[in-house]
Scaffold this active site. Structure first.
Site, PDB file in Angstrom:
ATOM      1  N   ARG A 147       0.888  -1.349  -0.060  1.00 48.25           N
ATOM      2  CA  ARG A 147       0.103   0.030   0.008  1.00 48.25           C
ATOM      3  C   ARG A 147       0.987   1.255  -0.335  1.00 48.25           C
ATOM      4  O   ARG A 147       1.554   1.656   1.075  1.00 48.25           O
ATOM      5  CB  ARG A 147      -0.785  -0.019   1.016  1.00 48.25           C
ATOM      6  CG  ARG A 147      -1.249   1.086   1.943  1.00 48.25           C
ATOM      7  CD  ARG A 147      -2.736   1.407   2.557  1.00 48.25           C
ATOM      8  NE  ARG A 147      -3.756   0.766   1.850  1.00 48.25           N
ATOM      9  CZ  ARG A 147      -5.032   0.782   2.238  1.00 48.25           C
ATOM     10  NH1 ARG A 147      -5.571   1.112   3.270  1.00 48.25           N
ATOM     11  NH2 ARG A 147      -6.390   0.261   1.791  1.00 48.25           N
ATOM     12  N   HIS A 192      -7.406   0.625  -6.579  1.00 44.63           N
ATOM     13  CA  HIS A 192      -7.324  -0.449  -5.516  1.00 44.63           C
ATOM     14  C   HIS A 192      -8.199  -1.843  -6.222  1.00 44.63           C
ATOM     15  O   HIS A 192      -9.499  -2.155  -5.262  1.00 44.63           O
ATOM     16  CB  HIS A 192      -8.253   0.390  -4.363  1.00 44.63           C
ATOM     17  CG  HIS A 192      -8.420   0.037  -3.163  1.00 44.63           C
ATOM     18  ND1 HIS A 192      -7.812  -0.926  -1.944  1.00 44.63           N
ATOM     19  CD2 HIS A 192      -9.221   0.554  -2.247  1.00 44.63           C
ATOM     20  CE1 HIS A 192      -7.810  -1.505  -0.992  1.00 44.63           C
ATOM     21  NE2 HIS A 192      -8.682  -0.354  -1.024  1.00 44.63           N
ATOM     22  N   GLN A 232     -10.336  -3.346  -3.495  1.00 41.13           N
ATOM     23  CA  GLN A 232     -11.332  -3.489  -3.151  1.00 41.13           C
ATOM     24  C   GLN A 232     -12.982  -4.012  -3.450  1.00 41.13           C
ATOM     25  O   GLN A 232     -13.644  -4.340  -3.554  1.00 41.13           O
ATOM     26  CB  GLN A 232     -11.392  -2.044  -2.604  1.00 41.13           C
ATOM     27  CG  GLN A 232     -12.423  -1.505  -2.602  1.00 41.13           C
ATOM     28  CD  GLN A 232     -12.911  -1.753  -0.598  1.00 41.13           C
ATOM     29  OE1 GLN A 232     -12.429  -1.607   0.525  1.00 41.13           O
ATOM     30  NE2 GLN A 232     -14.146  -2.744  -0.783  1.00 41.13           N
ATOM     31  N   ASP A 249     -17.499   7.513  -1.691  1.00 41.34           N
ATOM     32  CA  ASP A 249     -15.918   6.979  -1.402  1.00 41.34           C
ATOM     33  C   ASP A 249     -15.572   8.575  -0.179  1.00 41.34           C
ATOM     34  O   ASP A 249     -16.501  10.192  -0.779  1.00 41.34           O
ATOM     35  CB  ASP A 249     -14.813   6.677  -1.623  1.00 41.34           C
ATOM     36  CG  ASP A 249     -13.214   6.443  -1.258  1.00 41.34           C
ATOM     37  OD1 ASP A 249     -14.104   6.581  -0.122  1.00 41.34           O
ATOM     38  OD2 ASP A 249     -12.396   6.382  -2.258  1.00 41.34           O
ATOM     39  N   CYS A 257     -16.035   2.084   0.603  1.00 40.12           N
ATOM     40  CA  CYS A 257     -15.577   0.965   0.935  1.00 40.12           C
ATOM     41  C   CYS A 257     -14.763   1.515   1.900  1.00 40.12           C
ATOM     42  O   CYS A 257     -14.062   0.237   2.798  1.00 40.12           O
ATOM     43  CB  CYS A 257     -14.108   0.984  -0.006  1.00 40.12           C
ATOM     44  SG  CYS A 257     -13.326   3.215   0.565  1.00 40.12           S
ATOM     45  N   ARG A 271     -13.185  -8.568   1.769  1.00 41.28           N
ATOM     46  CA  ARG A 271     -12.340  -8.158   1.705  1.00 41.28           C
ATOM     47  C   ARG A 271     -11.161 -10.185   2.104  1.00 41.28           C
ATOM     48  O   ARG A 271     -10.356  -9.823   1.266  1.00 41.28           O
ATOM     49  CB  ARG A 271     -11.821  -7.153   2.451  1.00 41.28           C
ATOM     50  CG  ARG A 271     -11.986  -5.667   1.851  1.00 41.28           C
ATOM     51  CD  ARG A 271     -11.416  -5.735   0.720  1.00 41.28           C
ATOM     52  NE  ARG A 271     -10.327  -5.296   0.740  1.00 41.28           N
ATOM     53  CZ  ARG A 271      -9.348  -4.507   1.111  1.00 41.28           C
ATOM     54  NH1 ARG A 271     -10.517  -3.124   1.557  1.00 41.28           N
ATOM     55  NH2 ARG A 271      -8.677  -4.286   1.027  1.00 41.28           N
TER      56      ARG A 271
END
Ligand code: CP
Ligand code: NVA
Length: 316
Positions: free
Chosen positions: A105, A132, A135, A221, A261, A289
């Site tokens: 990340r 991402h 996700q 988001d 998310c 996830r």
């Protein structure tokens, strides 16, 4: 290194590969729920490099890897040599000699690409400024669980054209569904940065209500992603009309789901009424996830496993 398979952006995998991952995630999740052990990754090590904060990504990879019989090592930039100037290429050479798979990340996607180019083992993007992919793997699996195949459906993206948005757009091209995007002026999707092929799988709308109209899934988001905190005040003003609220959910399809998310800022990008309401599947989305990433780890380390029937009969 050319034959190592990585998951750096959504379009790295084909539709048949995603179909396989969704099927494996379904099976892995059902075994987990039935307390049946499935641990094919004994003695395998996942290294997780975090240059940004995380709750879900760290936890889901670490718990998932342990459940699969392997171990996970957490490195953050503060106490690794990356922060002190060791090159990404050298770090990749060393880390990939001591581990079987690496999750990163970070800020720039280019860092993950450089790491992967010098890694002997698969690399997974755990979020960059641009993408991402883990996700959206979980989000689409969650959609399928609740509503069946996503092909031909419409997703409304309301808000910033950020890493999560870009990944939805790539997913629409790979899996053939539609994304209606509405962003404030000045925050529109950049087709190049999103890494799109240019198929007609997304449409931009000036008015977020038009993007949401008839959609099967409404998603959003945070207005300010990690790394962009300096723009926080300006973004609060610019995004004020891009809030998902009950009125917006009413113009979507009556069966529409809501996803986010997480982490969320209730009262900014979405009202508490929507995210805590009956159409929201955000907790399934977060849990998934772990199940989907277990399928991803299995695929990257063991290839196409199809032992469901046998294991169900005989146990692990
Ligand atoms: N959604 C997500 O990636 O959450 P974290 O930042 O907590 O990992
Ligand atoms: N777009 C958000 C997602 C967090 C999981 C960010 O990058 O901060």
């Amino acid at each position: 290194m050319a034959c190592v398979k990585h998951f750096l952006q959504f379009r790295d995998f084909t539709r048949p590969e995603f179909d396989h991952l969704f099927e494996r995630a379904r099976w892995i999740k059902s075994e987990f729920k039935a307390y049946r052990r499935y641990s094919p990754l004994g003695d395998r090590t996942l290294v997780m490099i975090f240059e940004k904060a995380s709750t879900r990504t760290r936890l889901s990879f670490e718990a998932g890897m342990q459940q699969l019989g392997g171990s996970a090592i957490y490195l953050n930039s503060r106490d690794s040599q990356l922060q002190r100037g060791e090159s990404v290429e050298d770090a990749a050479r060393v880390i990939s000699r001591m581990s079987d798979v690496v999750m990163i990340r970070t800020f720039e996607q280019a860092m993950i690409q450089r790491f992967a180019a010098h890694s002997r083992v698969p690399v997974i993007n755990g979020l960059s400024n641009e993408y991402h992919p883990c996700q959206i793997l979980a989000d689409i699996f969650t959609f399928i669980e609740h509503r069946g195949p996503i092909q031909g459906r419409t997703v409304a993206w309301i808000g910033d054209s950020n890493n999560v948005c870009n990944t939805w757009l790539q997913a629409a091209e790979v899996l053939d569904f539609q994304v209606n995007v509405s962003t404030p002026p000045g925050y529109e999707v950049a087709v190049d940065r999103a890494g799109l092929q240019g198929t007609n799988n997304h449409r931009q709308f000036a008015d977020p209500m038009d993007a949401a109209r008839g959609a099967d899934l409404v998603t959003t988001d945070v207005w300010t992603s990690m790394g962009f905190e300096a723009e926080n005040e300006e973004r609060r003003r610019d995004f004020a009309d891009w809030q998902v609220d009950a009125e917006m959910m009413r113009v979507a399809h009556p069966d529409a789901l809501f996803m986010h998310c997480l982490p969320v800022h209730r009262g900014e990008e979405v009202t508490a009424e929507v995210i805590d309401g009956p159409q929201s599947v955000v907790w399934d989305e977060a849990e998934n996830r772990m199940h989907t990433q277990k399928a991803l780890l299995e695929y990257l380390l063991l290839g196409r496993v199809d032992n469901s029937a046998e294991l169900s009969r005989n146990g692990p």
